[in-house]
Structures are given as structure tokens and as C-alpha cells.
Design an enzyme around this catalytic site. Structure first.
Site, PDB file in Angstrom:
ATOM      1  N   SER A 115       0.832  -1.211   0.000  1.00  0.00           N
ATOM      2  CA  SER A 115       0.000   0.000   0.000  1.00  0.00           C
ATOM      3  C   SER A 115       0.869   1.264   0.000  1.00  0.00           C
ATOM      4  O   SER A 115       1.685   1.456  -0.907  1.00  0.00           O
ATOM      5  CB  SER A 115      -0.965  -0.044   1.188  1.00  0.00           C
ATOM      6  OG  SER A 115      -2.016   0.876   1.032  1.00  0.00           O
ATOM      7  N   ASP A 167     -10.060  -5.219  -3.918  1.00  0.00           N
ATOM      8  CA  ASP A 167      -9.498  -4.223  -2.999  1.00  0.00           C
ATOM      9  C   ASP A 167     -10.348  -2.947  -2.998  1.00  0.00           C
ATOM     10  O   ASP A 167     -10.438  -2.256  -4.010  1.00  0.00           O
ATOM     11  CB  ASP A 167      -8.062  -3.890  -3.430  1.00  0.00           C
ATOM     12  CG  ASP A 167      -7.288  -3.110  -2.380  1.00  0.00           C
ATOM     13  OD1 ASP A 167      -7.919  -2.350  -1.619  1.00  0.00           O
ATOM     14  OD2 ASP A 167      -6.062  -3.233  -2.339  1.00  0.00           O
ATOM     15  N   HIS A 198      -7.913  -5.644   0.600  1.00  0.00           N
ATOM     16  CA  HIS A 198      -6.668  -4.927   0.868  1.00  0.00           C
ATOM     17  C   HIS A 198      -5.885  -5.680   1.940  1.00  0.00           C
ATOM     18  O   HIS A 198      -5.918  -5.328   3.129  1.00  0.00           O
ATOM     19  CB  HIS A 198      -6.975  -3.488   1.307  1.00  0.00           C
ATOM     20  CG  HIS A 198      -5.811  -2.550   1.204  1.00  0.00           C
ATOM     21  ND1 HIS A 198      -5.168  -2.314   0.017  1.00  0.00           N
ATOM     22  CD2 HIS A 198      -5.176  -1.794   2.146  1.00  0.00           C
ATOM     23  CE1 HIS A 198      -4.189  -1.443   0.226  1.00  0.00           C
ATOM     24  NE2 HIS A 198      -4.169  -1.119   1.499  1.00  0.00           N
TER      25      HIS A 198
END
Length: 219
Positions: A115, A167, A198
Site C-alpha cells: 500500500s 481491494d 486490501h
């Protein structure tokens, strides 16, 4: 120097993986993944998991939390603090230098990031002046595609992009966009999608291990 969780191999280290966590997380997050990577017992890889500094994050109401940079808006392009992402990148370059000083060749150092950490890993690896073993970007996006100055050494960089098809935080379109931009820059990234949100999944962890084994010639 960033505070880090460091996991040493059983024997002498001859390679290193520097792995950056996501927004609001910590360097502890990915430590439990190591035993599941399928690496040989005598792998010789030092794992370095830095902790991001704690800063106010605009999209979270200015709340102070571990973050590599501030995010001003969650648009598909992401509005971010470019000064802070460069500062975080500089801090990662210090960690790479520490490995070089410890006798690890740059060609045996992998950068990985999840991320927000992946955005910093992109910026750092593609601009780093020495050749690296590879770049793993997990559930992330290429935040500085317009700003990064590619190094000569990065032109042959091995890049694997892993993303979740479900996600909700970093939509997979952002992973595909990063892949396309890298191809337009002359890179040949490998892209893989997983039916997850995620997060990371078992199949992805196995693939991460396979990437490390290939790049670092482990067993």
C-alpha cells in the site's frame, strides 16, 4: 535512521529484504510472513521492516498515525505530500546504505512495500543509483510516476506487482495503471491478481517467496 524490526537469518546474512508497511500499520506487520515464504533453511536473508514516522494524515481527519506521507484526497490519482514521500524515500536509501556498509551487495537487496509503503518502494527503487535485486509492490500504486527520475541502474530492475481484485482501498485499476506506466517506461513488470481485498493471502505469500528465491538464487 528509521527504527526497524530486523529478523536475522540463522547464519551470516548475504542478502536483505527491506519491506515497508502500509498506512497506520507498523514494522511488526509482515514479520509473521517470513516462515511461510518457503525459503530454504539456510537462506541467508536479513529481513528489515522499518516503522514509519507518526504524522497527521489529512484523509483521516488529521489524526496522527504511522504514515510514510500525508494523503490529502482519496481520488483515483491520490493527492499526496510529495516532499514527505521523498523524505521517506531518503530514509529507505539510508537503510539500503546500512546494508551496503554491512557487506551486502546492492544486487542482493530487494525492496518490498504494501500500500503506502509500496508507493515509497516504487519511488526509491526506480531512482536508486545502484542495481537492486528486485522490487515487490503489494496492493499499491505508482504515486510519483510523473515526478520520479529514473536511474540508469534501474533500467533492468525486476518488478513484480501483486494486487487484490476486490481491494476497496486501493482499487485494482491503480495496480493495472502502475503496470502500464512501467511498461511505457521500458520496464517488463510481472503482474498477478488474487481474489482478495486490501490484504495478503497464502497464494500471494508463496509467490513472494518464489520471487525472492529467483532473484536471490536461493535453493
Amino acid at each position: 535512521m528509521l527504527n526497524c524490526e530486523v529478523v536475522e537469518p540463522k547464519g551470516a546474512a548475504d542478502a536483505a529484504v527491506i519491506w515497508l508497511h502500509g498506512l497506520g500499520a507498523s514494522g511488526h506487520d509482515f514479520v509473521p510472513v517470513i516462515p511461510h515464504l518457503g525459503l530454504p533453511e539456510n537462506h541467508g536473508v536479513r529481513f528489515v521492516f522499518p516503522h514509519a514516522p507518526e504524522i497527521p494524515v489529512t484523509i483521516n481527519g488529521g489524526m496522527v498515525m504511522p504514515a510514510w506521507y500525508d494523503i490529502f484526497a482519496m481520488s483515483i490519482e491520490r493527492e499526496i505530500d510529495l516532499v514527505q514521500i521523498e523524505s521517506s524515500s531518503a530514509a529507505v536509501r539510508e537503510l539500503i546504505q546500512r546494508e551496503l556498509d554491512a557487506g551486502i551487495a546492492s544486487e542482493r537487496i530487494v525492496l518490498a512495500g504494501f500500500s503506502q509503503g509500496g508507493a515509497v518502494a516504487y519511488h526509491t527503487a526506480l531512482s536508486y543509483p545502484k542495481p537492486l535485486a528486485g522490487l515487490l509492490t503489494l496492493s499499491t500504486y505508482f504515486a510519483t510516476a510523473k515526478e520520479v527520475t529514473l536511474s540508469e541502474a534501474s533500467k533492468t530492475l525486476a518488478i513484480h506487482i501483486f494486487h487484490g481484485s476486490q481491494d476497496p482501498m486501493v482499487p485494482e485499476t491503480m495496480g493495472h495503471t502502475a503496470n502500464q506506466i512501467l511498461q511505457s517506461m521500458g520496464f517488463n513488470p510481472k503482474y498477478r491478481s488474487y481474489p482478495m481485498q486490501h490484504e495478503v493471502c497464502v497464494e500471494e505469500i508463496v509467490d513472494i517467496g518464489n520471487s525472492l528465491k529467483a532473484w536471490l538464487q536461493l535453493g
